[in-house]
Design a protein around this motif. Structure first.
Motif, mmCIF file in Angstrom:
data_model
loop_
_atom_site.group_PDB
_atom_site.id
_atom_site.type_symbol
_atom_site.label_atom_id
_atom_site.label_comp_id
_atom_site.label_asym_id
_atom_site.label_seq_id
_atom_site.Cartn_x
_atom_site.Cartn_y
_atom_site.Cartn_z
ATOM 1 N N GLU A 1 0.824 -1.211 0.052
ATOM 2 C CA GLU A 1 0.130 -0.078 -0.051
ATOM 3 C C GLU A 1 0.711 1.291 0.004
ATOM 4 O O GLU A 1 0.428 2.120 -0.378
ATOM 5 N N VAL A 2 2.204 0.948 0.196
ATOM 6 C CA VAL A 2 2.972 2.287 0.450
ATOM 7 C C VAL A 2 4.272 1.930 -0.296
ATOM 8 O O VAL A 2 5.115 1.280 0.068
ATOM 9 N N ALA A 3 4.339 2.890 -1.455
ATOM 10 C CA ALA A 3 5.681 2.572 -2.284
ATOM 11 C C ALA A 3 6.876 3.760 -1.752
ATOM 12 O O ALA A 3 6.451 4.656 -1.328
ATOM 13 N N LYS A 4 7.988 3.237 -2.063
ATOM 14 C CA LYS A 4 9.051 4.351 -1.489
ATOM 15 C C LYS A 4 9.787 4.804 -2.782
ATOM 16 O O LYS A 4 10.356 3.995 -3.513
ATOM 17 N N GLY A 5 9.498 5.974 -2.953
ATOM 18 C CA GLY A 5 10.262 6.603 -4.152
ATOM 19 C C GLY A 5 9.513 6.846 -5.564
ATOM 20 O O GLY A 5 8.657 6.155 -5.662
ATOM 21 N N THR A 6 10.269 7.727 -6.130
ATOM 22 C CA THR A 6 9.734 7.831 -7.678
ATOM 23 C C THR A 6 11.073 8.220 -8.194
ATOM 24 O O THR A 6 12.059 8.921 -7.723
ATOM 25 N N TRP A 7 11.307 7.842 -9.496
ATOM 26 C CA TRP A 7 12.541 8.302 -10.346
ATOM 27 C C TRP A 7 12.284 8.090 -11.712
ATOM 28 O O TRP A 7 11.301 7.711 -12.282
ATOM 29 N N ASN A 8 13.105 8.641 -12.490
ATOM 30 C CA ASN A 8 12.951 8.717 -14.002
ATOM 31 C C ASN A 8 11.663 9.387 -14.492
ATOM 32 O O ASN A 8 10.900 8.991 -15.344
ATOM 33 N N ASN A 9 11.586 10.519 -13.826
ATOM 34 C CA ASN A 9 10.484 11.124 -13.832
ATOM 35 C C ASN A 9 10.373 12.226 -15.321
ATOM 36 O O ASN A 9 11.117 13.194 -15.103
ATOM 37 N N CYS A 10 9.651 11.906 -16.328
ATOM 38 C CA CYS A 10 9.766 12.391 -17.475
ATOM 39 C C CYS A 10 8.954 13.518 -17.770
ATOM 40 O O CYS A 10 9.103 14.580 -17.003
ATOM 41 N N GLY A 11 7.779 13.480 -18.683
ATOM 42 C CA GLY A 11 6.884 14.281 -18.898
ATOM 43 C C GLY A 11 6.000 14.555 -17.685
ATOM 44 O O GLY A 11 6.107 14.064 -16.379
ATOM 45 N N ASN A 12 4.929 15.370 -17.663
ATOM 46 C CA ASN A 12 4.150 15.684 -16.659
ATOM 47 C C ASN A 12 2.664 16.122 -17.251
ATOM 48 O O ASN A 12 2.406 16.087 -18.298
ATOM 49 N N GLY A 13 1.904 16.361 -16.063
ATOM 50 C CA GLY A 13 0.546 16.857 -16.258
ATOM 51 C C GLY A 13 0.092 17.791 -15.162
ATOM 52 O O GLY A 13 0.613 17.831 -14.169
ATOM 53 N N GLN A 14 -0.926 18.382 -15.378
ATOM 54 C CA GLN A 14 -1.379 19.287 -14.336
ATOM 55 C C GLN A 14 -3.015 19.368 -14.594
ATOM 56 O O GLN A 14 -3.755 19.199 -15.439
ATOM 57 N N THR A 15 -3.619 19.175 -13.324
ATOM 58 C CA THR A 15 -5.038 18.857 -13.129
ATOM 59 C C THR A 15 -5.756 20.325 -12.861
ATOM 60 O O THR A 15 -5.120 21.269 -12.441
ATOM 61 N N PRO A 16 -7.077 20.353 -13.248
ATOM 62 C CA PRO A 16 -7.760 21.745 -12.856
ATOM 63 C C PRO A 16 -8.098 21.890 -11.481
ATOM 64 O O PRO A 16 -8.557 22.822 -11.070
#
Length: 634
Positions: free
Chosen positions: A232-247
């Motif tokens: 239920e809980v991951a540790k970390g994020t990497w190789n973050n490429c593009g993105n998005g943005q929510t309203p």
């Protein structure tokens, strides 16, 4: 585990080394020689069984690009291609560095030690490396930037280690801290943008940051590990490429080439077919994280890779909030996440899987967006679709459900590539950034290149014939595909498509590799990657391709940013980056007078000193672009 530093090779090249695609195949003898430019651009050229039809936009582009056309909406003089170690913008525009890798975000943090790359502790207090996708937020009168830090340059990060190879636990700590996302408050003083040190909004999200797993994969057996037995809980994020943005004001960061960080302490360890489809191997890409963190040793934690390759939602205005991995949006090598609100209120997210021969996806939320409502779990439930492009310029979205795939919802979320292969989706030429026109219901996607098109299958054994939106064998230049949902409804199952452009080099080629009619010797480029509409409906195109400036790429210079008018097809080069960089990410200040972009990995082969000049080490940076007269830029 690998001890050789392979970080200097590209992610795609690494994948082909550790997991070569299935054997060469013959797709009905589709040959490059069949692609004469005259027939290709005539509007009805046939490749194999497909009838390729250019849209009216590109066919009218030659008129729009005529010099001195007063009707042009592109109000700047086109920049010439060049190979200078600087940023070149049109006359009447200026640029400045906002922040670079290693810049401290808090007063107690030291300045970057360029001779060593700093320490793990200093990097945790500093802006991350290799800036990529970014977004601008205005909150409580403050300006906030959220910026992806995709990966690292070991030659500079670990410049005190022979060959840039990590040898201590602190080297690994520093490497992990240079990845992820940097959230910074910025302000403009005396016309210059800079980071506000010690802002309550400044935050580093790294490969060690805890984040909640949401959606259908939450708690599944394939996500459970010894340190997280509930999954239920991951540790970390990497190789973050593009993105998005929510309203609703959140940031979406996209995990791409996550596979290159895992290795096995036993070189005879058997990789499962499911992990192999994602490029997971007994050897990593040279980061050697498993040396100091057992999470990255497949022998000890075989499920850990299943916890990466997702969209992560972050609230940049709440530094105490926990990021959330949105498994409902699928697991693959995410490029970006383009959010559109359909007329019926459903949230639609368009998603590309950036690998040769992989697929283009769409997520449609179960719930609906309402201004001012609670959207905290809107991306946790919905249906994932994959694109099928037919050769008559029509297409459809194929639902990935238990009924269509024979897989459970959790399995679809974890093994999305396998689900897409099962339903017969169209293999694409590396779908990268997707952008939706803010002024009409149409969507564009960069298909950056694919040297294996018509030559090899994809990693799952799916054929890659040169047909439809991927019409060129051994595609070295890339193209941009456009689709229009039926009934102007983003949730519609069907759409019509065409190609807005094919990149190429008309100075060298007279066949299809010369590109479409709106490509000429003045505005030519290769490998469209980043893609973003501004509020006026102009399309900004960024490249990450071959900058050798020779042979088939002669005259194209360094990577660049161009602007296109999608109504006329006109394209002009707006910016050229420094040596050996990628131009990526695009965002605008709330008054539209500043444009922010990322300049990633300048000097990746050792031939740049940007931005500091002299004999300084190169540093990935975020820059701000303004007009000298203070008027709007987007």
């Amino acid at each position: 585990m690998t001890t050789k530093n392979t970080v200097e090779i590209g992610f795609d090249e690494f994948d082909e080394i550790v997991r070569p695609a299935p054997s060469v195949v013959d797709f009905d003898n589709v040959a490059e020689a069949s692609m004469s430019r005259r027939s290709f651009l005539g509007g009805g050229a046939a490749f194999g069984a497909t009838a390729f039809v250019m849209g009216s936009t590109t066919l009218s582009a030659a008129n729009a690009v005529a010099a001195g056309n007063k009707s042009s909406r592109l109000a700047f003089d086109m920049v010439k291609a060049n190979a200078l170690d600087t940023v070149t913008v049109p006359k009447g525009y200026s640029w400045q560095v906002v922040t670079s890798w290693g810049d401290p975000l808090w007063s107690k943090a030291p300045e970057l030690d360029k001779s060593t790359g700093g320490t793990g502790a200093s990097q945790e207090m500093a802006f991350g490396d290799h800036s990529d996708g970014l977004a601008f937020f205005r909150h409580n009168g403050k300006n906030i930037l959220a910026v992806n830090n995709e990966y690292t340059d070991s030659k500079t990060l670990l410049s005190n280690r022979e060959g840039g190879i990590a040898v201590t636990a602190d080297d690994i700590r520093k490497s992990k801290a240079a990845h992820g996302v940097s959230i910074v408050e910025i302000n403009q003083k005396d016309g210059k943008w800079g980071v506000v040190k010690d802002s309550m909004y400044n935050r580093r999200i790294t490969a060690d940051t805890e984040m909640a797993i949401t959606g259908p994969a939450r708690g599944h057996a394939l996500l459970k590990t010894s340190s997280d037995p509930k999954g239920e809980v991951a540790k970390g994020t990497w190789n973050n490429c593009g993105n998005g943005q929510t309203p609703w004001g959140t940031y979406l960061t996209c995990e791409e080439n996550f596979n290159g960080y895992f290795s096995a302490s036993d070189e005879n360890y058997k990789i499962s077919p499911e992990l192999a489809r994602y490029g997971v191997s007994t050897k990593d890409r040279g980061y050697n994280w498993a040396m100091a963190d057992d999470r990255f040793d497949l022998v000890k934690n075989p499920n850990e890779p299943n916890r990466f390759g997702y969209i992560v939602e972050i609230d940049p205005t709440n530094p105490n909030s926990m990021p959330k991995k949105r498994t409902a949006l699928g697991r693959f090598k995410h490029e970006n996440a383009e959010v559109a609100i359909a007329a019926n209120g459903h949230v639609v997210v368009y998603l590309g899987d950036d690998e040769r021969g992989e697929f283009l996806y769409r997520f449609v939320s179960e719930g609906k967006y309402t201004a001012g409502g609670d959207h905290s779990e809107l991306l946790s439930k919905g249906t994932l679709f994959v694109a099928k492009f037919h050769e008559n310029n029509k297409g459809e979205w194929l639902a990935l459900t238990p009924e269509t795939t024979g897989m459970t919802d959790a399995e679809i979320a974890i093994h999305t590539r396998l689900a897409a292969s099962k339903v017969g989706a169209t293999t694409m030429d590396r779908p990268e950034w997707v952008s939706s026109n803010p002024n009409k219901v149409e969507v564009y996607c960069c298909l950056t290149n694919n040297k294996n098109r018509g030559v090899k299958t994809n990693a799952g054994g799916d054929a890659t014939p040169a047909v439809g939106p991927n019409p060129r064998v051994k595609n070295n230049f890339g193209q941009i595909v456009r689709w229009k949902p039926i009934n102007e409804d983003h949730t519609s199952q069907e759409f019509n498509w065409d190609l807005f452009l094919l990149a190429g080099n008309p100075a060298v080629y007279d066949d299809a590799n010369a590109g479409s009619k709106n490509i000429n010797q003045d505005n030519m480029f290769n490998s469209p990657d980043g893609l973003k509409f501004d509020s006026k409906g102009l399309l900004w195109i960024q490249t990450d391709g071959n900058y050798s400036n020779k042979d088939g790429f002669a005259g194209q210079g360094n990577n660049q940013m161009l602007v296109a008018d999608t109504e006329t097809g006109e394209i002009r080069r707006f910016l050229v980056g420094p040596n050996e960089c990628e131009i990526t990410g695009a965002a605008w200040s709330s008054d539209k007078k500043t444009m922010f972009i990322s300049v990633q990995h300048p000097g990746e082969k050792g031939n740049s000193n940007w931005p500091d000049g002299g004999d300084s080490i190169p540093r990935s940076s975020v820059i701000a672009i303004t007009r000298d007269d203070g008027s709007v830029i987007g």
